[in-house]
Scaffold this active site. Structure first.
Site, PDB file in Angstrom:
ATOM      1  N   HIS A 133       0.869  -1.189   0.000  1.00  0.00           N
ATOM      2  CA  HIS A 133       0.000   0.000   0.000  1.00  0.00           C
ATOM      3  C   HIS A 133       0.910   1.246   0.000  1.00  0.00           C
ATOM      4  CE1 HIS A 133      -3.437   2.396   0.334  1.00  0.00           C
ATOM      5  NE2 HIS A 133      -3.758   2.242   1.603  1.00  0.00           N
ATOM      6  N   ASP A 226      -2.490  -1.701  12.534  1.00  0.00           N
ATOM      7  CA  ASP A 226      -3.474  -1.808  11.445  1.00  0.00           C
ATOM      8  C   ASP A 226      -4.447  -2.913  11.844  1.00  0.00           C
ATOM      9  OD1 ASP A 226      -4.785  -1.686   8.981  1.00  0.00           O
ATOM     10  OD2 ASP A 226      -3.223  -2.781   7.883  1.00  0.00           O
TER      11      ASP A 226
END
Ligand code: CP
Ligand code: NVA
Length: 311
Positions: A133, A226
């Site tokens: 990402h 996360d």
């Protein structure tokens, strides 16, 4: 420095100077926007936004950045186009690059993104895959820089699901930019050895460490977490909660750093799992600055790779 026509698939493909130039450019664009100044770098450009998975920040960042710079964004959701179903990725790439000036792709496989880029004549940007990402890392590094006024030498601890797209991309970003990176996660969720070794080869004066011991959080300037189950892994939720419970970011963990540590999260967050509500709210300024910085950094990536300009 020129990045014209370069794809943005993973930070592995970018040098330290290139990454820093993008962050600096994003900072300038952010300062201009705060003064009410937007640009016309992308006037007349059309941008394709392919989303196989849902998104709030990435989608909105691309759309707002396009509007600010006078480009036209077209959202292409999972059920809107033939990609990978009735039409190959190769053919989709060749069609879209005849019409659009840049293509964003959020999906499952990094290999699909790479195929798209291989057959496309216009820049392709990774809006998140299972593996990486990278646009999130630019936003995170800008946020860290805004807080500490430096990047090199900071102690960065990632805790949680140690082998997801964020853990992988942050390890690459820290290695390239000279932050000391430690990944604290259960052994079965440790990152791939090949990627660890590659990151060690990128790191110059900084360290890359992998641990399963939460006591190793000591000395962290930044703790990053996360979700415990990334998009597409929903069936693993129960199992993950069991193995990751000891790795929750909570007040008790923060006491172990011995420092005035900041907490970061790419969002969306599952409060009560990877982070407690209290720790989240105490760090909301940083976390929502990360979210805002998605827009400024994505704007920088689009302008730098589409336009023939020096950044
Ligand atoms: N952080 C991030 O990529 O958020 P979205 O999934 O909402 O785009
Ligand atoms: N690891 C998360 C990141 C979301 C921005 C996911 O892939 O769902």
């Amino acid at each position: 420095m020129k990045l014209t026509n370069k794809d943005f698939l993973t930070l592995k493909d970018f040098s330290k100077d290139e990454i820093l130039a993008l962050i600096k450019f994003a900072k300038e664009l952010k300062e201009k926007k705060k003064q009410g100044i937007t640009g016309n770098h992308l006037q007349g450009k059309n941008i394709a936004l392919i989303f196989e998975k849902p998104s709030t920040r990435t989608r909105c960042a691309f759309v707002v950045a396009c509007n600010d710079e006078k480009a036209y964004p077209e959202y292409l959701g999972a059920n809107d186009i033939q990609l990978g179903k009735k039409e190959s990725i190769q053919d989709t790439a060749r069609v879209l690059s005849r019409m659009f000036d840049g293509i964003e792709f959020r999906g499952f496989n990094q290999s699909d993104l790479e195929t798209l880029a291989k057959y496309s004549d216009v820049p392709v940007w990774n809006g998140l895959t299972n593996e990486f990402h990278p646009t999130q890392i630019l936003a995170d590094m800008l946020t860290i820089y805004e807080h500490f006024n430096k990047l090199e030498g900071l102690n960065f601890a990632y805790i949680g699901d140690g082998r997801n797209n964020m853990a992988n991309s942050l390890m690459i970003g820290c290695a390239k930019l000279g932050l000391n990176y430690i990944n604290i996660s259960p052994k079965e969720l440790h990152p791939d050895n090949e990627l660890i070794n590659l990151c060690k080869s990128f790191a110059n004066n900084s360290s890359i460490k992998i641990s399963d011991n939460i006591e190793d959080i000591k000395g962290a300037d930044i703790i990053y977490t996360d979700v415990w189950c990334s998009m597409g892994e929903e069936e693993k939720a129960k199992d993950r909660i069991n193995i990751l419970k000891p790795y929750q970011v909570n007040d008790e963990l923060l006491l172990k750093t011995g420092k005035n540590t900041i907490i970061m999260h790419c969002l969306p967050a599952v409060k009560g799992n990877e982070i407690t509500e209290n720790v989240f709210e105490n760090n909301a300024d940083i976390i929502f600055n990360q979210a805002e910085n998605r827009m400024h950094t994505i704007k920088a990536v689009m302008i730098a790779t589409i336009c023939n300009i020096d950044i």
